[in-house]
Enzyme design. Structure first.
Site, PDB file in Angstrom:
ATOM      1  N   ASP A 259       1.201   7.508   2.154  1.00  0.00           N
ATOM      2  CA  ASP A 259       0.348   7.560   0.960  1.00  0.00           C
ATOM      3  C   ASP A 259      -1.126   7.405   1.306  1.00  0.00           C
ATOM      4  O   ASP A 259      -1.493   6.921   2.387  1.00  0.00           O
ATOM      5  CB  ASP A 259       0.773   6.511  -0.082  1.00  0.00           C
ATOM      6  CG  ASP A 259       0.722   5.074   0.432  1.00  0.00           C
ATOM      7  OD1 ASP A 259       1.081   4.848   1.613  1.00  0.00           O
ATOM      8  OD2 ASP A 259       0.312   4.182  -0.330  1.00  0.00           O
TER       9      ASP A 259
ATOM     10  N   GLU B   2       2.044   2.051   0.840  1.00  0.00           N
ATOM     11  CA  GLU B   2       1.403   1.013   1.657  1.00  0.00           C
ATOM     12  C   GLU B   2       0.123   0.548   0.995  1.00  0.00           C
ATOM     13  O   GLU B   2      -0.189  -0.637   0.960  1.00  0.00           O
ATOM     14  CB  GLU B   2       1.079   1.562   3.055  1.00  0.00           C
ATOM     15  CG  GLU B   2       0.590   0.493   4.042  1.00  0.00           C
ATOM     16  CD  GLU B   2      -0.917   0.258   4.041  1.00  0.00           C
ATOM     17  OE1 GLU B   2      -1.351  -0.707   4.675  1.00  0.00           O
ATOM     18  OE2 GLU B   2      -1.666   1.025   3.399  1.00  0.00           O
TER      19      GLU B   2
HETATM   20 ZN   LIG Z   1      -3.847   2.652   6.000  1.00  0.00          ZN
END
Ligand SMILES: [Zn+2]
Length: 401
Positions: free
Chosen positions: A92, A154
């Site tokens: 992401d 993340e």
């Molecule tokens: Zn990163």
């Protein structure tokens, strides 16, 4: 596919050690084109990575989020019955909304010695290098397996990788070490702070402000707690614990949001605030949280004497472990060899490395690009960084053969 090139920067590039291979740049272009902003699905990206790795004989494990809109991929090339080496990265990227970009953030643009696009630094270039080298890993007789761990979400709190790590208990053999390719300009990071993010809700009792003895002022209770956190920060800054490897060299305490009240002449019935601890790995963040909870308890009798429904609730919505790998740990020694850079460092931002470390897998952070270019409009990576990352992975390939 070729990266789009600015007319001003066109012309043949000098062939030198600072240039990555065409396959690497092509793969970066492929990955940048997937808009994997954290609030969107990453399935297109994961399908592409899975197909690429499957074609080279990898065995795949997928884990999904509850809505099955997002997935983690864990893929293995080589002898799966031996402890292997994990290359980990998040799929992401942070949003481009409201940012002023010169060109389409999801179409790789080359200008001079830089590649521009969302995720070029953080951290699709590392993933692209790993994927571009997959055929070479597959062609070798590897002494130990190489694992590719690509996670979702993340950027909003290392969410996805937790499921990926849980799923590793299903492997016959646990990996022996992990390299997380966050942008460190190929410096080997052996430590980072942990982080706990907390939402606090104060429930008071409303009323006319002229009769404030009949209400419970939620804004004032929240202010007491924010002041308590501030005093806690002052104490830690003065008395430690300290680790000079970090900037700043102590745990930080920070309140970032507060909201409460409706009008000046109404006793506020509700106040919410959010705060975080970014703790040294050796500093137990649960102790700090317990201190605040006990202070909150001490405020309760007075609140309850006015209204039995008054209260304070905490939602510890994200906790990410710190990373604390010894300088002579196998992961650190190997990464230093591969990078050709013997120095190690510690950083204040959190990564998923802390979660691998916490799960008992020795981990370091080392990847191409700079954190200074991450999350910004016109995010870029220098070609020389891509080339360095490629060299690092090629040395790894030699090491594992
Ligand atoms: Zn990163």
């Amino acid at each position: 596919m070729m990266a789009r090139t600015d007319p001003a920067a066109s012309g043949p590039l000098p062939q030198s050690a600072a240039q990555p291979s065409a396959q690497s740049v092509e793969m970066i272009e492929r990955l940048i084109a997937f808009d994997t902003t954290s609030y969107k699905s990453n399935l297109g990206f994961i399908d592409f990575a899975a197909d690429t790795l499957r074609r080279h004989g990898a065995t795949l494990r997928l884990t999904h989020d509850d809505e099955r809109r997002k997935a983690n991929l864990f893929a293995t090339i080589g002898p799966a019955d031996r402890p292997g080496i994990v290359l980990s990265g998040h799929s992401d990227v942070v949003p481009v909304d409201g940012q002023d970009w010169t060109s389409d953030p999801f179409a790789l643009r080359r200008a001079g010695d830089r590649l521009f696009g969302r995720g070029t630094a953080d951290m699709k270039s590392f993933i692209a290098l790993a994927l571009a080298l997959a055929p070479e890993f597959a062609a070798r007789r590897l002494a130990v397996p190489i694992h590719f761990a690509f996670s979702y979400d993340e950027e909003i709190g290392c969410i996805g990788v937790r499921r990926l790590i849980d799923d590793l208990s299903g492997l016959a053999v646990r990996p022996k070490l992990c390299i997380v390719g966050e942008p460190t300009e190929m410096k080997v990071i052996i430590g980072h702070k942990g982080k706990k993010s907390v939402r606090c809700q104060v429930h008071g009792k409303d009323g006319h402000s002229a009769l404030n003895h009949l209400g419970v002022n939620a804004v004032e209770i929240a202010a007491d707690m924010v002041a308590f956190l501030r005093a806690m920060q002052r104490r830690i800054r003065e008395k430690g614990p300290f680790d000079p490897g970090y900037d700043p060299p102590y745990t930080t305490v920070h309140t970032g949001l507060i909201q409460g009240g409706t009008a000046l002449n109404i006793i506020p019935a509700r106040c919410d605030f959010e705060f975080e601890f970014r703790n040294l790995p050796s500093h137990d963040v649960e102790d700090l949280m317990a201190e605040l909870r006990s202070f909150a308890q001490s405020l309760m009798p007075e609140m309850l004497s006015v209204d039995e429904a008054a209260g304070i609730t905490f939602d510890e919505y994200n906790t990410t472990a710190g990373l604390d790998t010894a300088e002579d740990d196998e992961a650190a020694v190997l990464a230093r060899q591969l990078s050709g850079n013997n120095d190690v460092a510690k950083v204040s931002f959190t990564t998923e490395a802390g979660l691998f470390h916490n799960a008992g897998i020795p981990t370091v952070v080392c990847g191409p690009g700079s954190i200074r270019q991450a999350h910004r409009p016109d995010e870029y990576i220098a070609l020389e960084q891509v080339a360095e990352g490629e060299r690092f992975l090629r040395r790894l390939l030699e090491h594992m053969s």
